[in-house]
Write a protein that holds these residues in place. Structure first.
Motif: not given
Length: 375
Positions: A160-172
């Motif tokens: 879930f931490l990876d998903y938050v980072v992915h949502s905030a950075t890769n697809v801002p």
């Protein structure tokens, strides 16, 4: 033997008689003696000359065949209530005795009612955001339904931490959008009867707080003041046109009744019939008594049929009185009713705030004059 025949004997077995010689039609080709316990001859077969009931048997057999022509022998039928569980299944498969019956229908009804606790717009938002979570899991060959326990809690928290980072950075996406995605994941698991997978993952909340601090708060929205509204009125001139009266009525309704845009403007998408003000939702009153025109009214009563804070759409009623000066919601509605009286009569169930061309007023069209005055 024929009655009165001199050869008739009393007792013993039947004896042949000369009567059969005089009546050859009743003779069999090969006479046999019928013994006790023998059954009758088969239909169509000659009877025994020793059987005194041969003719009667033949007549009864012919009657039986004519009576049951084309039909087989009757079989016994067991009622369904005497067949046990199998009979109950047979009966319920043919006849519905309750609106909901069977395990499959019960499960469907439970799922439907559980989802009904959320508004249609919320369900659509969650469904759209869940697609991103499913895509994220599919790329990693994982099941989007996560069962978390003490043995795998650390690994699941990393996911879930990876998903938050992915949502905030890769697809801002903004912090509020990421929170909506996580809320959709929670709702999915709870609806399926599972526990909240992020119930004890404090680092997920800490990560969201960190992104909010690094990105800063959004632009603050400043309130609209009476001076700003007076300046806007001088520019749109509601007395001169239907479009001006419509825009001014929208501004006065939103300002005096403290309404959200979704509460008084027609919905832009989706089936939200309970949203938006209609002519039927506004009642002019004078001294507490309903009147036909806002020109005779000293009060307006507004019925809000649905709101973001009213999830059950129970409705809410508010009122406001006529005020002196240029800022008055009753006067604004009076100007609109003078230009478009049909919106309170045969069009009373249509959205009230519409331009002269029939198109509904939108949020950005309300914001445009306010932003122009503010700058």
């Amino acid at each position: 033997d024929r009655p009165g025949d001199p050869n008739r004997r009393v007792g013993g077995g039947p004896a042949a008689s000369s009567w059969f010689n005089a009546n050859p039609a009743w003779k069999a080709e090969e006479p046999t003696v019928a013994k006790r316990g023998d059954t009758a001859s088969a239909p169509g077969q000659p009877c025994s000359t020793r059987d005194p009931n041969c003719a009667l048997r033949r007549i009864l057999e012919e009657q039986r065949r004519c009576k049951h022509a084309g039909a087989g022998p009757k079989q016994s039928v067991t009622p369904f209530h005497l067949k046990g569980p199998e009979g109950a299944k047979e009966f319920h498969s043919r006849q519905r005795v309750a609106p909901i019956q069977g395990r499959e229908e019960l499960e469907d009804e439970k799922a439907r009612v559980i989802l009904a606790r959320m508004a249609d717009s919320t369900q659509k938002t969650y469904a759209n955001q869940l697609r991103w979570w499913e895509l994220f899991c599919r790329r990693r060959d994982l099941d989007p339904i996560r069962v978390v326990d003490d043995r795998n809690r650390a690994d699941e928290e990393q996911l879930f931490l990876d998903y938050v980072v992915h949502s905030a950075t890769n697809v801002p996406r903004s912090e509020s959008t990421i929170k909506t995605r996580l809320a959709a994941i929670r709702a999915l698991h709870v609806n399926l009867g599972l526990n909240d997978p992020m119930a004890s993952m404090k680092r997920v909340d800490l990560l969201l707080q960190g992104y909010a601090r690094l990105r800063g708060s959004p632009m603050r929205r400043h309130p609209v003041t009476p001076a700003m509204l007076r300046w806007i009125r001088s520019g749109i001139r509601p007395e001169a046109s239907l479009d001006g009266a419509t825009l001014w009525a929208a501004l006065m309704l939103g300002f005096f009744f403290l309404l959200r845009a979704s509460e008084y403007l027609a919905p832009e998408a989706g089936n939200q019939a309970a949203k938006g003000i209609r002519g039927a939702d506004l009642t002019p009153r004078s001294q507490g008594t309903p009147v036909r025109s806002f020109a005779l009214a000293d009060e307006v009563v507004l019925t809000i049929r649905g709101s973001k804070t009213d999830q059950l759409n129970e409705g809410n009623v508010k009122n406001h009185f006529r005020a002196e000066g240029s800022l008055c919601v009753v006067e604004a509605l009076q100007l609109l009713q003078t230009r478009a009286p049909e919106r309170w009569y045969h069009e009373q169930h249509d959205p009230l705030l519409r331009w002269a061309n029939g198109k509904p007023l939108r949020r950005r069209e309300i914001q445009a004059p306010i932003m122009q005055e503010a700058t």
